[in-house]
Each structure stands twice: as C-alpha cells, then as structure tokens.
Design an enzyme around this catalytic site. Structure first.
Site, PDB file in Angstrom:
ATOM      1  N   ASP A  38       0.819  -1.221   0.000  1.00 26.71           N
ATOM      2  CA  ASP A  38       0.000   0.000   0.000  1.00 26.71           C
ATOM      3  C   ASP A  38       0.847   1.263   0.000  1.00 26.71           C
ATOM      4  O   ASP A  38       2.067   1.223   0.168  1.00 26.71           O
ATOM      5  CB  ASP A  38      -0.959  -0.012   1.209  1.00 26.71           C
ATOM      6  CG  ASP A  38      -0.276  -0.451   2.503  1.00 26.71           C
ATOM      7  OD1 ASP A  38       0.968  -0.358   2.588  1.00 26.71           O
ATOM      8  OD2 ASP A  38      -0.979  -0.882   3.432  1.00 26.71           O
TER       9      ASP A  38
ATOM     10  N   ASP B 113      -7.182  -2.619  14.319  1.00 27.12           N
ATOM     11  CA  ASP B 113      -8.569  -2.886  13.915  1.00 27.12           C
ATOM     12  C   ASP B 113      -8.688  -4.128  13.034  1.00 27.12           C
ATOM     13  O   ASP B 113      -9.750  -4.401  12.485  1.00 27.12           O
ATOM     14  CB  ASP B 113      -9.170  -1.665  13.202  1.00 27.12           C
ATOM     15  CG  ASP B 113      -8.440  -1.316  11.901  1.00 27.12           C
ATOM     16  OD1 ASP B 113      -7.473  -2.027  11.530  1.00 27.12           O
ATOM     17  OD2 ASP B 113      -8.836  -0.332  11.248  1.00 27.12           O
TER      18      ASP B 113
ATOM     19  N   HIS C  43      -6.946  -4.724  10.206  1.00 24.04           N
ATOM     20  CA  HIS C  43      -6.696  -4.584   8.762  1.00 24.04           C
ATOM     21  C   HIS C  43      -5.433  -5.314   8.333  1.00 24.04           C
ATOM     22  O   HIS C  43      -4.504  -5.497   9.114  1.00 24.04           O
ATOM     23  CB  HIS C  43      -6.682  -3.109   8.328  1.00 24.04           C
ATOM     24  CG  HIS C  43      -5.514  -2.301   8.792  1.00 24.04           C
ATOM     25  ND1 HIS C  43      -5.600  -0.951   9.067  1.00 24.04           N
ATOM     26  CD2 HIS C  43      -4.219  -2.620   9.019  1.00 24.04           C
ATOM     27  CE1 HIS C  43      -4.422  -0.486   9.433  1.00 24.04           C
ATOM     28  NE2 HIS C  43      -3.565  -1.478   9.412  1.00 24.04           N
TER      29      HIS C  43
ATOM     30  N   GLU D 154      -9.438  -2.107   5.439  1.00 24.63           N
ATOM     31  CA  GLU D 154     -10.055  -1.807   6.726  1.00 24.63           C
ATOM     32  C   GLU D 154     -11.283  -2.702   6.946  1.00 24.63           C
ATOM     33  O   GLU D 154     -11.736  -3.386   6.023  1.00 24.63           O
ATOM     34  CB  GLU D 154     -10.454  -0.328   6.763  1.00 24.63           C
ATOM     35  CG  GLU D 154      -9.271   0.646   6.641  1.00 24.63           C
ATOM     36  CD  GLU D 154      -8.393   0.720   7.887  1.00 24.63           C
ATOM     37  OE1 GLU D 154      -8.346  -0.252   8.667  1.00 24.63           O
ATOM     38  OE2 GLU D 154      -7.744   1.760   8.089  1.00 24.63           O
TER      39      GLU D 154
END
Ligand code: PGA
Length: 278
Positions: A67, A136, A138, A143
């Site tokens: 990313d 979280d 990811h 996400e």
C-alpha cells in the site's frame, strides 16, 4: 494456519526472516509482497544482516508493496516508498526495476490499480506475502468490512488507523492522509504463502479475533484462516488473549520436521521454522 509464538519481536522476526531467506535461496527470482509499519522493521534488519554477512542475494528478487498513502510524493518523509528504501531496499542488492510500490500521486487511480494487478500476474504471482495487522484487524489497508474479494484499489482509512499512524506524523492526526491505495484481500489471498507478524499487547485483541474468532469481514485478517499456507509470528504479548496459546506452543515445539530431526541428531538446537502444519 500455523501459529508461532516466540518470546519477543527479535526472535519472531529472525525466525520469519529464515523463511524468507529459504525461499530466496530456493527461488532466486522470488516475488515478495512487502509491508510497511513498525512491525516488519526487525524482519528487514535481519534480512539486511543476512545479505551483508551470508551473501543473501536479492539481485533477482521482485517485490510488490501492499500500500501507499494517496497524496504523498515518493520523497515525502512518511511515504511508504521512502520507508521501504530507507529501511530495506537501500541496504540490499535489489534491482530498482524489480521494486513495485503503489504510486500515491497517480492521476488515474483505477487505471493504476488495474495495472498493478496485471503486473503482479505478469510476474507469476506473489510467492510470499509479508503482513502486519492493524489494531482494527486490517491487512494492507483493507479496513474492516473490506470485501474478501477485493483487488488493488483506493480505500479510506478508519479513524482508528489515522490515530494509530499519527505517531509517524508528529502525533498530528490532521497530517495523516485519509486515503490510500492498497492491494485487495483477494490479491493478498492469492499469494502462495502468507506470513503475518504481530508484536506487543496492542495487537492481542486483533490477533485473538484473527486466529480464534469467526471469519468475518469486520476482522479482515481473519480471512487468513482460509489461506492454505499462512504462518503467524507473534510474541508472548500479542499472544496474550489466545485461548489455545499453550497448544500452539506445544505444537511448534513437538513436531520437528526432517531438517529439525537431522539437527537434533547433531545435537543442535531444534528449529521448527520450516515444519509445515497449517
Ligand atoms: P504497525 O502497523 O506495524 O505500525 O503496527 C501494522 C499495520 O497497520 O498493518
């Protein structure tokens, strides 16, 4: 899924680095999927050490990063392009043309993402994907509730991720880009091996949900339960909320593979890194 609990991040990262090195020795033009963030830093440090001390050769290796932030030029001090060069690529003999990182400044995001996918396929697919995990859940910047079928595309970061990453932007959340380009979960799942690392108590909830919770898009990393060759390297702190932690330790220490048996016969320390049990 193989859960490998080690006492600390250094040991976990060294053990993971051996798997990467084994692949590169076996397949000198291996295709690696790479991650950024604090977690893989010790892995990269160990691979650099192996390059310097043992001659681990990256000249044929090809890489694809997961990313990049949208809006940060490559030379921005927090771009993932710069992160990868400063922490890894500048210290090994990788050919610049073999490095692929999403372009956060592209004018045509959908076209860029489609081309990124095609370039991965043209390279023969990813042999080994290195992954961190967000608090979280990811993977990459996929996400919560990202589609398990997703491909490389633009995503909006959660407020949690923006808060987590503010530490790299002088603690100022307003400086953290809110959008990114990330490989999709479908892209990640096509890698022939997935190697996830997570260290510290801050990852314990996400790791417990990933390994022992239901497979659900709310916890993107949980899809790795469906990956045929997923290895998860965690330290004692990140393992803190696993119900079956003692079982995973027992499995790892009890089932030496052929090379471990040979080592044991030579009275060397058992090392189960390349034992495969998923
Ligand atoms: P970290 O990030 O390694 O900086 O904790 C992991 C991630 O967000 O995937």
């Amino acid at each position: 899924m193989e859960v490998i609990i080690q006492k600390d991040a250094e040991t976990g990262s060294r053990t993971a680095a051996k798997i990467v090195a084994q692949l590169i020795k076996k397949k000198p033009d291996a295709v690696l999927g790479l991650a950024t963030g604090s977690t893989p830093l010790l892995l990269y440090k160990e691979l650099i050490r192996m390059h310097n001390k043992d001659g681990l050769d990256f000249s044929g290796v090809r890489t694809f990063n997961l990313d990049e932030y949208i809006g940060l030029p490559a030379d921005h001090e927090q771009s993932y392009y710069r992160f990868m060069h400063e922490n890894f690529f500048d210290h090994i003999n990788i050919a610049p043309e073999n490095i692929h990182i999403p372009d956060g400044m592209t004018k045509d995001i959908p076209a860029f993402c489609a081309k990124y996918e095609k370039t991965i396929i043209a390279a023969g697919g990813i042999d080994l994907q290195v992954l961190g995990i967000g608090s979280d859940g990811h993977i990459g910047f996929n996400e919560p509730v990202s589609s398990f079928a997703s491909r490389t595309r633009m995503k909006t970061l959660t407020q949690q991720t923006v808060a987590d990453n503010a530490r790299f932007f002088s603690g100022d959340e307003s400086q953290v880009p809110k959008h990114c380009i990330t490989m999709g979960i479908g892209t990640i799942m096509e890698a022939r091996m997935a190697l996830m690392l997570a260290f510290g108590a801050g990852k314990a909830d996400a790791i417990a949900a990933t390994i022992e919770g239901p497979v659900a898009a709310i916890m993107p990393a949980s899809i790795l339960q469906h990956h045929p060759v997923a290895k998860v390297f965690i330290d004692d702190a990140a393992a803190g909320k696993l119900k079956l932690a003692d079982y995973y330790r027992w499995v790892y220490s009890s089932k030496p593979n052929e090379s471990c048996r040979r080592k044991n016969q030579n009275k060397e320390t058992a090392d189960n890194t390349d034992r495969n049990e998923f």
